[in-house]
Scaffold this motif. Sequence first.
Motif, PDB file in Angstrom:
ATOM      1  N   ILE A   1       0.857  -1.183   0.000  1.00 36.69           N
ATOM      2  CA  ILE A   1       0.000   0.000   0.000  1.00 36.69           C
ATOM      3  C   ILE A   1       0.894   1.236   0.000  1.00 36.69           C
ATOM      4  O   ILE A   1       1.847   1.316   0.775  1.00 36.69           O
ATOM      5  CB  ILE A   1      -0.919   0.001   1.234  1.00 36.69           C
ATOM      6  CG1 ILE A   1      -1.872  -1.194   1.188  1.00 36.69           C
ATOM      7  CG2 ILE A   1      -1.682   1.312   1.345  1.00 36.69           C
ATOM      8  CD1 ILE A   1      -2.645  -1.409   2.479  1.00 36.69           C
ATOM      9  N   LEU A   2       0.578   2.187  -0.861  1.00 36.96           N
ATOM     10  CA  LEU A   2       1.335   3.432  -0.936  1.00 36.96           C
ATOM     11  C   LEU A   2       0.442   4.589  -0.497  1.00 36.96           C
ATOM     12  O   LEU A   2      -0.605   4.831  -1.098  1.00 36.96           O
ATOM     13  CB  LEU A   2       1.857   3.665  -2.353  1.00 36.96           C
ATOM     14  CG  LEU A   2       2.834   2.611  -2.868  1.00 36.96           C
ATOM     15  CD1 LEU A   2       3.200   2.892  -4.322  1.00 36.96           C
ATOM     16  CD2 LEU A   2       4.081   2.546  -1.995  1.00 36.96           C
ATOM     17  N   LEU A   3       0.864   5.274   0.555  1.00 32.61           N
ATOM     18  CA  LEU A   3       0.133   6.398   1.122  1.00 32.61           C
ATOM     19  C   LEU A   3       0.935   7.675   0.897  1.00 32.61           C
ATOM     20  O   LEU A   3       2.023   7.834   1.457  1.00 32.61           O
ATOM     21  CB  LEU A   3      -0.093   6.172   2.622  1.00 32.61           C
ATOM     22  CG  LEU A   3      -0.745   7.300   3.409  1.00 32.61           C
ATOM     23  CD1 LEU A   3      -2.189   7.505   2.965  1.00 32.61           C
ATOM     24  CD2 LEU A   3      -0.683   7.001   4.904  1.00 32.61           C
ATOM     25  N   ALA A   4       0.407   8.574   0.072  1.00 37.29           N
ATOM     26  CA  ALA A   4       1.058   9.857  -0.175  1.00 37.29           C
ATOM     27  C   ALA A   4       0.550  10.868   0.844  1.00 37.29           C
ATOM     28  O   ALA A   4      -0.652  10.949   1.097  1.00 37.29           O
ATOM     29  CB  ALA A   4       0.744  10.346  -1.591  1.00 37.29           C
TER      30      ALA A   4
ATOM     31  N   ALA B   1     -10.709  11.380  -7.114  1.00 39.19           N
ATOM     32  CA  ALA B   1     -10.094  10.043  -7.047  1.00 39.19           C
ATOM     33  C   ALA B   1     -10.837   9.201  -6.003  1.00 39.19           C
ATOM     34  O   ALA B   1     -10.297   8.911  -4.936  1.00 39.19           O
ATOM     35  CB  ALA B   1      -8.615  10.159  -6.707  1.00 39.19           C
ATOM     36  N   PRO B   2     -12.080   8.804  -6.297  1.00 42.31           N
ATOM     37  CA  PRO B   2     -12.867   8.065  -5.300  1.00 42.31           C
ATOM     38  C   PRO B   2     -12.271   6.712  -4.923  1.00 42.31           C
ATOM     39  O   PRO B   2     -12.594   6.175  -3.865  1.00 42.31           O
ATOM     40  CB  PRO B   2     -14.232   7.898  -5.983  1.00 42.31           C
ATOM     41  CG  PRO B   2     -13.996   8.104  -7.436  1.00 42.31           C
ATOM     42  CD  PRO B   2     -12.815   9.020  -7.550  1.00 42.31           C
ATOM     43  N   GLU B   3     -11.381   6.198  -5.755  1.00 40.10           N
ATOM     44  CA  GLU B   3     -10.757   4.906  -5.466  1.00 40.10           C
ATOM     45  C   GLU B   3      -9.618   5.010  -4.451  1.00 40.10           C
ATOM     46  O   GLU B   3      -9.143   3.996  -3.927  1.00 40.10           O
ATOM     47  CB  GLU B   3     -10.227   4.277  -6.761  1.00 40.10           C
ATOM     48  CG  GLU B   3      -9.007   4.945  -7.352  1.00 40.10           C
ATOM     49  CD  GLU B   3      -9.244   6.269  -8.091  1.00 40.10           C
ATOM     50  OE1 GLU B   3      -8.267   6.825  -8.619  1.00 40.10           O
ATOM     51  OE2 GLU B   3     -10.399   6.754  -8.145  1.00 40.10           O
ATOM     52  N   VAL B   4      -9.175   6.212  -4.146  1.00 43.91           N
ATOM     53  CA  VAL B   4      -8.058   6.428  -3.224  1.00 43.91           C
ATOM     54  C   VAL B   4      -8.594   6.624  -1.808  1.00 43.91           C
ATOM     55  O   VAL B   4      -9.477   7.452  -1.577  1.00 43.91           O
ATOM     56  CB  VAL B   4      -7.222   7.658  -3.667  1.00 43.91           C
ATOM     57  CG1 VAL B   4      -6.134   7.983  -2.654  1.00 43.91           C
ATOM     58  CG2 VAL B   4      -6.614   7.411  -5.041  1.00 43.91           C
ATOM     59  N   SER B   5      -8.064   5.869  -0.869  1.00 47.76           N
ATOM     60  CA  SER B   5      -8.436   6.002   0.539  1.00 47.76           C
ATOM     61  C   SER B   5      -7.954   7.363   1.041  1.00 47.76           C
ATOM     62  O   SER B   5      -6.782   7.705   0.891  1.00 47.76           O
ATOM     63  CB  SER B   5      -7.783   4.875   1.338  1.00 47.76           C
ATOM     64  OG  SER B   5      -8.019   5.017   2.703  1.00 47.76           O
TER      65      SER B   5
ATOM     66  N   VAL C   1      -0.620  13.408  -8.225  1.00 49.75           N
ATOM     67  CA  VAL C   1      -0.362  12.454  -7.141  1.00 49.75           C
ATOM     68  C   VAL C   1      -1.588  11.565  -6.935  1.00 49.75           C
ATOM     69  O   VAL C   1      -1.478  10.340  -6.823  1.00 49.75           O
ATOM     70  CB  VAL C   1       0.041  13.184  -5.841  1.00 49.75           C
ATOM     71  CG1 VAL C   1       0.216  12.193  -4.700  1.00 49.75           C
ATOM     72  CG2 VAL C   1       1.319  13.999  -6.053  1.00 49.75           C
ATOM     73  N   LEU C   2      -2.759  12.170  -6.911  1.00 48.37           N
ATOM     74  CA  LEU C   2      -3.993  11.386  -6.747  1.00 48.37           C
ATOM     75  C   LEU C   2      -4.183  10.370  -7.869  1.00 48.37           C
ATOM     76  O   LEU C   2      -4.722   9.292  -7.647  1.00 48.37           O
ATOM     77  CB  LEU C   2      -5.208  12.309  -6.682  1.00 48.37           C
ATOM     78  CG  LEU C   2      -5.449  13.014  -5.349  1.00 48.37           C
ATOM     79  CD1 LEU C   2      -6.473  14.125  -5.520  1.00 48.37           C
ATOM     80  CD2 LEU C   2      -5.881  12.024  -4.277  1.00 48.37           C
TER      81      LEU C   2
END
Length: 184
Positions: free
Chosen positions: A2-5, A51-55, A20-21
Amino acid sequence: MILLAITPGLGFDRGRWLPVLHSGVDGFLIREKELSLRTLLDAVRWCQDTAPEVSLWVAGRLDVAVTAGCGLHAPEAHPDVEPGLVPLSRPLHGEDQWKLRNKADQLLISPVFPSPGKGEPWGPERLHQFLDGLPDSGPRLHALGGVDPSNAPLIRHPRLAGIAAIRPFWEQDPARTVARFREA
């Protein structure tokens, strides 16, 4: 992995945030201490729409997390949060914090490598010793602090879910950074 920016603290800038998103990151932590409540809420909603797919996580603002329905990253001095109110992320700066924080949904272990102004780093050996002693279940764990695609292989561990980072996503091409992390 998992990559969290994590945002760099330079304000809400759609033009900088969009690449980034859309880079392939799995999560996005808005850490913008200077934004007004309205601007922060607008930024969160824009991210959710874009970006609804990004947590999505917001640092330090429980009111915004509840209103927007996103996760809260509660920094070191943040008061306790009622369990189940919102997805909860906390920092983990030392092994002794595990017992107090292991009910969170996510922990950011920091700093793993030298990082400006962040104190003594864990280093790969200490991180692995800590992770080896943890149960298989519990919060999702991310390594934060000085982690980049070149040193990420040094900290791989079955209990480590991913990487959280600022500079690699904002100082380089974010899509290329994601690809390099995934290849590492």
